[in-house]
Enzyme design. Structure first.
Site, PDB file in Angstrom:
ATOM      1  N   ARG A 111     -10.912  -7.115  19.739  1.00  0.00           N
ATOM      2  CA  ARG A 111     -10.576  -7.199  21.238  1.00  0.00           C
ATOM      3  C   ARG A 111     -10.689  -5.978  22.081  1.00  0.00           C
ATOM      4  O   ARG A 111     -10.927  -4.948  21.239  1.00  0.00           O
ATOM      5  CB  ARG A 111      -9.499  -7.989  21.466  1.00  0.00           C
ATOM      6  CG  ARG A 111      -8.167  -6.948  20.845  1.00  0.00           C
ATOM      7  CD  ARG A 111      -6.859  -7.678  20.945  1.00  0.00           C
ATOM      8  NE  ARG A 111      -5.965  -7.226  20.168  1.00  0.00           N
ATOM      9  CZ  ARG A 111      -5.339  -5.952  20.221  1.00  0.00           C
ATOM     10  NH1 ARG A 111      -5.637  -5.204  21.218  1.00  0.00           N
ATOM     11  NH2 ARG A 111      -4.502  -5.646  19.352  1.00  0.00           N
ATOM     12  N   GLU A 137       0.936  -1.149   0.042  1.00  0.00           N
ATOM     13  CA  GLU A 137      -0.107   0.018  -0.083  1.00  0.00           C
ATOM     14  C   GLU A 137       1.019   1.201  -0.008  1.00  0.00           C
ATOM     15  O   GLU A 137       1.906   1.013   0.381  1.00  0.00           O
ATOM     16  CB  GLU A 137      -1.163   0.093   1.206  1.00  0.00           C
ATOM     17  CG  GLU A 137      -0.498  -0.030   2.544  1.00  0.00           C
ATOM     18  CD  GLU A 137      -1.477  -0.166   3.518  1.00  0.00           C
ATOM     19  OE1 GLU A 137      -2.528  -0.990   3.438  1.00  0.00           O
ATOM     20  OE2 GLU A 137      -1.292   0.358   4.722  1.00  0.00           O
TER      21      GLU A 137
HETATM   22  P1  ADP Z   1      -3.037  -2.108  21.410  1.00  0.00           P
HETATM   23  O1  ADP Z   1      -3.340  -2.366  19.920  1.00  0.00           O
HETATM   24  O2  ADP Z   1      -4.257  -3.046  22.022  1.00  0.00           O
HETATM   25  O3  ADP Z   1      -2.837  -0.976  21.690  1.00  0.00           O
HETATM   26  P2  ADP Z   1      -0.609  -3.659  20.993  1.00  0.00           P
HETATM   27  O4  ADP Z   1      -1.071  -3.464  19.507  1.00  0.00           O
HETATM   28  O5  ADP Z   1       0.708  -3.058  21.554  1.00  0.00           O
HETATM   29  O6  ADP Z   1      -1.863  -2.981  21.882  1.00  0.00           O
HETATM   30  O7  ADP Z   1      -0.484  -5.087  21.367  1.00  0.00           O
HETATM   31  C1  ADP Z   1      -1.997  -5.698  21.699  1.00  0.00           C
HETATM   32  C2  ADP Z   1      -1.739  -7.111  22.071  1.00  0.00           C
HETATM   33  O8  ADP Z   1      -1.000  -7.879  21.080  1.00  0.00           O
HETATM   34  C3  ADP Z   1      -1.025  -6.990  23.339  1.00  0.00           C
HETATM   35  O9  ADP Z   1      -1.229  -7.947  24.309  1.00  0.00           O
HETATM   36  C4  ADP Z   1       0.557  -7.533  22.979  1.00  0.00           C
HETATM   37  O10 ADP Z   1       1.044  -8.347  23.905  1.00  0.00           O
HETATM   38  C5  ADP Z   1      -0.160  -8.355  21.750  1.00  0.00           C
HETATM   39  N1  ADP Z   1       1.095  -8.361  20.779  1.00  0.00           N
HETATM   40  C6  ADP Z   1       2.084  -7.301  20.613  1.00  0.00           C
HETATM   41  N2  ADP Z   1       2.964  -8.001  19.716  1.00  0.00           N
HETATM   42  C7  ADP Z   1       2.806  -9.024  19.169  1.00  0.00           C
HETATM   43  C8  ADP Z   1       3.438  -9.982  18.507  1.00  0.00           C
HETATM   44  N3  ADP Z   1       4.405  -9.576  17.978  1.00  0.00           N
HETATM   45  N4  ADP Z   1       3.131 -11.184  18.727  1.00  0.00           N
HETATM   46  C9  ADP Z   1       1.956 -11.724  19.459  1.00  0.00           C
HETATM   47  N5  ADP Z   1       1.300 -10.661  20.002  1.00  0.00           N
HETATM   48  C10 ADP Z   1       1.741  -9.277  20.115  1.00  0.00           C
HETATM   49  P1  ADP Z   2      -0.270  -3.927  13.359  1.00  0.00           P
HETATM   50  O1  ADP Z   2      -0.796  -4.984  13.168  1.00  0.00           O
HETATM   51  O2  ADP Z   2       1.168  -4.650  13.368  1.00  0.00           O
HETATM   52  O3  ADP Z   2      -0.846  -3.057  14.312  1.00  0.00           O
HETATM   53  P2  ADP Z   2      -0.996  -1.751  11.409  1.00  0.00           P
HETATM   54  O4  ADP Z   2      -1.367  -2.096   9.953  1.00  0.00           O
HETATM   55  O5  ADP Z   2      -2.026  -1.550  12.479  1.00  0.00           O
HETATM   56  O6  ADP Z   2      -0.048  -3.101  12.069  1.00  0.00           O
HETATM   57  O7  ADP Z   2       0.195  -0.815  11.349  1.00  0.00           O
HETATM   58  C1  ADP Z   2       0.875  -0.430  12.305  1.00  0.00           C
HETATM   59  C2  ADP Z   2       1.529   0.993  12.364  1.00  0.00           C
HETATM   60  O8  ADP Z   2       2.408   0.977  11.037  1.00  0.00           O
HETATM   61  C3  ADP Z   2       0.594   2.054  12.279  1.00  0.00           C
HETATM   62  O9  ADP Z   2      -0.010   2.337  13.504  1.00  0.00           O
HETATM   63  C4  ADP Z   2       1.326   3.061  11.469  1.00  0.00           C
HETATM   64  O10 ADP Z   2       2.098   3.771  12.350  1.00  0.00           O
HETATM   65  C5  ADP Z   2       2.059   2.289  10.682  1.00  0.00           C
HETATM   66  N1  ADP Z   2       1.494   2.315   9.210  1.00  0.00           N
HETATM   67  C6  ADP Z   2       0.656   1.272   8.948  1.00  0.00           C
HETATM   68  N2  ADP Z   2       0.215   1.497   7.734  1.00  0.00           N
HETATM   69  C7  ADP Z   2       0.906   2.628   7.023  1.00  0.00           C
HETATM   70  C8  ADP Z   2       0.717   3.297   5.943  1.00  0.00           C
HETATM   71  N3  ADP Z   2      -0.008   3.059   4.927  1.00  0.00           N
HETATM   72  N4  ADP Z   2       1.593   4.495   5.686  1.00  0.00           N
HETATM   73  C9  ADP Z   2       2.311   4.621   6.876  1.00  0.00           C
HETATM   74  N5  ADP Z   2       2.291   4.352   8.032  1.00  0.00           N
HETATM   75  C10 ADP Z   2       1.580   3.000   8.274  1.00  0.00           C
END
Ligand code: ADP
Ligand code: ADP
Ligand code: MG
Length: 665
Positions: free
Chosen positions: A296, A200
């Site tokens: 969640r 993307e």
């Molecule tokens: P939120 O999106 O709820 O603010 P995070 O994205 O930091 O919080 O993580 C949400 C949950 O996913 C947490 O419980 C964390 O322990 C879990 N988590 C974060 N990173 C990983 C990973 N690499 N593999 C599995 N679980 C993860």
């Molecule tokens: P995860 O499942 O690891 O939380 P996300 O898709 O939610 O993955 O993306 C995690 C973070 O990566 C976002 O909070 C943002 O900071 C960055 N990010 C994700 N998509 C984009 C994008 N298209 N452009 C710029 N930053 C991005």
């Protein structure tokens, strides 16, 4: 309503769920691993069941044991918390088959939102705005490269099954695409067992703004407004706030309705979060695009609770037991501003490397002083607990609420100043630094904030040598006085001499450098201290436990001083420092002997090796990737050389300091 629930989680979230259950007179069952036998969450619940070994796969991920525990204790429902099994549709299904209510969405909704690519196809149909990109099934590298070209660089390659900030690669230009794709796929297969990716547009100066949604089993939906989670390190959230600065009513409604449309498209039930990436255009306009839905309760849900006055866990329990949503959209209101800080065991100055250790000192902002100022602390640990390598590095969350953002920000800074942790490295000082940056203070938020403010965030020293050294000298003098019986003045080792002048030298290590202080005991019994180019009278005042009052160089200060072996930890309102008292008799040890060895910086798992025996490597080249506490770390070559031997296999667990591979010069 349920009479008894099982909480299939640990740490702060298990304690958080237990607190609401207790208030609602619902009995609770905890589950725990070996490492958590004495953990707070076990004490927070009415009953507890042991699951197995410390590693999550031997305990918190073992569903058959969790289901058996629910059966054995007569629990009617299971709250999965976040992480672990919370987004596992098979577990949700197994609960239903065992006659238990899964406190979360239906398995079909978890599944639909589980893969980033497929959920985006669904969202496209539901009319939810998406980042321009490719989320198709065909994974032919040439096709993906053409799609990247069509989208326009820079692009982001994301593992469809990714999460926790892992499995993402930014690609600036066509020439780098193939290599980035291969490395993303490798990480995706290693971490998630699935190498499908999407491509993307990489949004510039983006903000992460997410919407809390709720659905019930009667087809009602509401959105509980937004949270701004733009302040991130390694794509993981650090500070979260609500409402989002600069949000207009119109945009809030538009985003809220898009989030509800997303939830509706998958027949969502319960608490969920729709994450959007927000593009900030030069003309001030903001465009939002769907990123993913987390099916969640989210770590940062307390900021929403603070501004709405609601208990989201209570809502989850009500919805799961079949009740309709307690409020309608038009009854929901935003009150004031809330900010959450995640306090983590990590070392910000060393690339946020997670840390382990024992919480020898764990002092929180005092509840009485702050009750009226609305500070909430969510944690799952006590002083004396270990931060082990088995689970993630979050120690606690501090959540503050104020009438305005400025008020909340000041409160958070004050609360962080009163958070004293000794025994394990934390990000507390770093968080205070972030709050004080121009960007955060003026709400110039985007995901590059920490990077942009680097110069004022890393390797900072808030107190300075004179104050830190004065505190360490005072600590030594107090300890010596405590050792000597007061009735024996001649036994006092603090230089009391009756008459005459006496001098004493202190050797310190401060910020990696050797330093000295000279203390003079003067004829009139007073003390004179010279250190770091400053000199003045030193006086020691009254000191309730843990506090030291000192007057140095004309300034009177009350500090919190804790000792950890030879290290003195000094906490002052403006920040905290550490200083090590060196024994002048001790010889410099061979502490640098390990510098060239390729060892594990912490206990964890070997994810992959980027080299094999016989490979020539150059300094700085990536050799291996380790994972610990949900973060990945690349081990780089300290010098040019040839790989002699790999000492572990991918997937192996290694202890801290274990030698991972050998390199010959
Ligand atoms: P939120 O999106 O709820 O603010 P995070 O994205 O930091 O919080 O993580 C949400 C949950 O996913 C947490 O419980 C964390 O322990 C879990 N988590 C974060 N990173 C990983 C990973 N690499 N593999 C599995 N679980 C993860
Ligand atoms: P995860 O499942 O690891 O939380 P996300 O898709 O939610 O993955 O993306 C995690 C973070 O990566 C976002 O909070 C943002 O900071 C960055 N990010 C994700 N998509 C984009 C994008 N298209 N452009 C710029 N930053 C991005
Ligand atoms: Mg996310």
């Amino acid at each position: 309503m349920f009479q008894k629930i099982l909480i299939a989680n640990r740490g702060e979230i298990a304690c958080r769920v237990a607190a609401t259950a207790r208030r609602m007179a619902i009995r609770t069952v905890a589950v725990y691993s070996d490492a958590d036998a004495h953990a707070n969450h076990v004490r927070a619940c009415d009953e507890s069941v042991h699951l197995g070994g410390s590693a999550p796969k031997d305990s918190y991920l073992r569903w058959e044991r969790i289901l058996a525990a629910a059966k054995a204790t007569g629990a009617q429902a299971v709250h999965p918390g976040y992480g672990f099994l919370s987004e596992n549709e098979d577990f949700a299904r197994a609960c239903a088959e065992a006659g238990l209510v899964f406190i979360g969405p239906p398995p079909s909704a978890i599944q639909a939102m589980g893969l980033k690519a497929e959920s985006k196809q669904l969202m496209e149909k539901a009319g939810v705005p998406l980042v321009p990109g490719y989320h198709g099934k065909d994974q032919d590298p040439a096709l993906l490269a053409r799609e990247a070209e069509r989208i326009g660089y820079p692009v982001l390659i994301k593992a469809s099954a990714g999460g926790g900030g892992k499995g993402m690669r930014v690609v600036e230009k066509h020439a780098d695409f193939a290599a980035a794709l291969a490395s993303c796929q490798r990480e995706a297969i290693n971490s998630f067992g699935d190498d499908a990716v999407l491509v993307e547009k990489y949004v510039q100066r983006p903000r992460h703004i997410e919407i809390q949604v709720f659905g019930d089993t009667h087809g009602n939906y509401v959105y509980l407004f937004e949270r701004d989670c733009s302040v991130q390190r390694r794509h993981q959230k650090v500070l979260e706030e609500a409402p989002a600065p600069g949000m207009t009513e119109a945009m809030r409604r538009e985003m809220g309705e898009a989030a509800v449309a997303a939830a509706r498209a998958v027949n969502y039930v319960g608490a969920g979060t729709v994450e959007f990436i927000v593009e900030q255009r030069n003309d001030g306009a903001m465009n939002f695009f769907f990123m993913e839905m987390n099916t969640r309760l989210q770590v940062e849900h307390p900021v929403t609770e603070a501004i709405t006055g609601l208990d989201l866990v209570e809502w989850q329990l009500r919805v799961a037991s079949g009740e309709p949503l307690p409020l309608k959209q038009e009854q929901l209101q935003i009150n004031g501003h809330a900010i959450e800080a995640r306090i983590c065991a990590e070392n910000p100055d060393n690339n946020f490397l997670p840390a382990t250790g024992t919480l020898r000192v764990y002092r929180k902002p005092s509840a009485t002083a702050f009750q009226r100022s609305r500070v909430r602390i969510d944690d799952g640990v006590r002083e004396g607990d270990a931060i082990s390598p088995f689970y993630d590095s979050m120690i606690a969350k501090l959540i503050v609420h104020g009438a305005t953002r400025e008020e909340a920000l000041a409160r958070l800074d004050a609360a962080l100043a009163q958070t004293h942790i000794v025994g394990v490295a934390t990000n507390v000082q770093f968080l205070r630094g972030v709050l004080r940056t121009d960007s955060f203070a003026h709400a110039k938020l985007d995901t590059a904030l920490i990077e942009r403010e680097r110069a004022v965030l890393f390797d900072q020293e808030p107190l300075g040598l004179p104050l830190a050294a004065a505190a360490a000298v005072v600590r030594t003098l107090l300890a010596e006085r405590a050792q000597a019986a007061p009735s024996e003045p001649f036994a006092r080792r603090d230089g009391w001499r009756g008459f005459g002048q006496y001098q004493r030298r202190f050797d310190f290590e401060f910020r990696g450098e050797a330093q000295q202080a000279l203390l003079t005991y003067r004829r009139d019994g007073s003390l004179w201290l010279q250190v770091g180019g400053v000199e003045g009278a030193l006086a020691i005042g009254q000191f309730p436990a843990g506090e030291v009052e000192l007057q140095f160089n004309g300034l009177r200060r009350t500090l919190n001083v804790y000792e950890e072996g030879a290290t003195t930890h000094v906490f002052a309102p403006e920040g905290a420092s550490r200083i090590v008292t060196l024994d002048p008799m001790a010889h410099a040890g061979d502490t640098h002997a390990d510098a060239g060895r390729l060892t594990a910086p912490m206990p964890g798992k070997v994810v992959s090796f980027a080299v094999k025996a016989g490979d020539k490597v150059s300094r700085g080249q990536a050799l291996a990737v380790m994972e610990a506490m949900k973060m990945e770390h690349t081990i780089a070559a300290p010098a040019d050389g040839t790989v002699e031997e790999l000492l572990y296999l991918p997937g192996d667990q290694v202890a801290e300091g274990a030698e991972l591979l050998r390199i010959a010069a």
